[in-house]
Motif scaffolding. Sequence first.
Motif, mmCIF file in Angstrom:
data_model
loop_
_atom_site.group_PDB
_atom_site.id
_atom_site.type_symbol
_atom_site.label_atom_id
_atom_site.label_comp_id
_atom_site.label_asym_id
_atom_site.label_seq_id
_atom_site.Cartn_x
_atom_site.Cartn_y
_atom_site.Cartn_z
ATOM 1 N N GLY A 114 0.801 -1.071 0.113
ATOM 2 C CA GLY A 114 0.034 0.003 -0.299
ATOM 3 C C GLY A 114 0.957 1.234 -0.054
ATOM 4 N N ALA A 115 0.581 1.939 1.031
ATOM 5 C CA ALA A 115 1.261 3.556 1.219
ATOM 6 C C ALA A 115 2.651 3.263 1.953
ATOM 7 N N GLY A 116 3.244 2.423 1.516
ATOM 8 C CA GLY A 116 4.737 2.243 2.087
ATOM 9 C C GLY A 116 4.817 1.262 3.405
ATOM 10 N N VAL A 117 3.864 0.435 3.660
ATOM 11 C CA VAL A 117 3.739 -0.128 4.937
ATOM 12 C C VAL A 117 4.654 -1.351 4.785
ATOM 13 N N LEU A 118 5.755 -1.555 5.582
ATOM 14 C CA LEU A 118 6.762 -2.500 5.639
ATOM 15 C C LEU A 118 6.074 -3.812 6.254
ATOM 16 N N GLU A 119 6.434 -4.829 5.717
ATOM 17 C CA GLU A 119 6.048 -6.152 6.107
ATOM 18 C C GLU A 119 7.540 -7.031 6.139
#
Length: 437
Positions: free
Chosen positions: A318-323
């Motif tokens: 998405g908007a740069g969410v790190l997993e």
Amino acid sequence: MAAEDTASTRLGAGRQHLRPLKRRGLVLLRLTAIVFAVLVFCEFLIYYLVIFRCSWPAVKTPVDAGGLGTPEPVLRAMFLADTHLLGAVRGHWLDKLRREWQMERAFQTALWLLQPEVVFILGDVFDEGKWSSSQAWADDVGRFWKIFRHPPHVQLRAVAGNHDIGFHYQMNTYKIKRFEKVFNPERLFSWKGINFVMVNSVALEGDSCDICSGAEAELLELSHRLNCSREEHRPQECGDRQRLPASAPILLQHFPLYRRNDANCSGEDAAPPDEKYTPFKERYDALSQEASRKLLWWLRPRLVLSGHTHSACEVLHGAGVLEVSVPSFSWRNRNNPSFIMGSVTATEYALAKCYLPCEDMVLTTYCTAAGGLVLLTLVHAGLVASSFHFGWNMLRKFKTTPGTSLEPLSFSHSLFTMRPVVKDSHSQGTEIYRDFP
């Protein structure tokens, strides 16, 4: 006089007889000391030497950035995944002993050296929870608390994985309650102004089953509470419930959010090349696209940590969410296990990876030590002559003089017998061979 000579002779013979025994006892003592030293190194010291190199990452706080006021408290969190404690059906006793000892030593050493405040296990705590009987489950739980024992001031939380409660078609309320009886059933954990949301990702099948509907309803309620905590002016619909910290949550689950495969994953603990391009099956290898979108939309996390794949990976959603996919903690699933160390505040986080000893390094150490012990034993028994001993005897026994050369080795009586060649100056070049004793 003759009697005294006889007694003296017997005493000398007795001493000569004791010398080999003393020599053998000394050699046996040395071999035992070497074996003990190798065992202590491979089973204890190596964990301290490897984990000692790990350190908590530094995280920026408003004071570090030049701000004024009290610095935000930093929470030291340790994330590990897929311990897979073997059960009564598929667990061989030797496999259990070896891999569980490795996890116990690694965990206890990390606790002592790093002193985390909270430990999260991201699913598949047990290997056979999906089908184990009540007695087998109780035995597995007892072994778990022995391996992962911790002081009271350290929090330990876990989310359910498919091996703990089964895949969707195996999951039932009894297995979920059994797991939650061991681990805290709360989905929301808040500490030092930080929100952690622990999701039962196995229940996000999206088919409106009773368990799945209940899980989604619970997540919607959490989403409502988290959104209310972020509002400066509390709206009426938020009610009078206790307000949560105004911090975007960290999402913890077993299945990773949807991704096609591990092709973009890198690092020494990423999936092997022959597995990277294998397509992920939704609801089996990863969450479905629909469930992933719902979690990101409802909870708006700032960080996602997951397990299940046994390999490392970092993905932006998405908007740069790190997993971050956390590799397995057990030698049973990979040669180089690791865990994640997180320094977390209400607004920032920093992550670092801590590797555990590699299994092949430990096995190589054992094999090298075993080969050295066998060689030393053979040398002591006289079955193998050391190169140093051979060279010393050769230099001492066969001194060369001007005009003397050495003929190639002769194997008639001894393995190492040299026959010097002496040239007589009166023989007009005729070589006269003389055997030296």
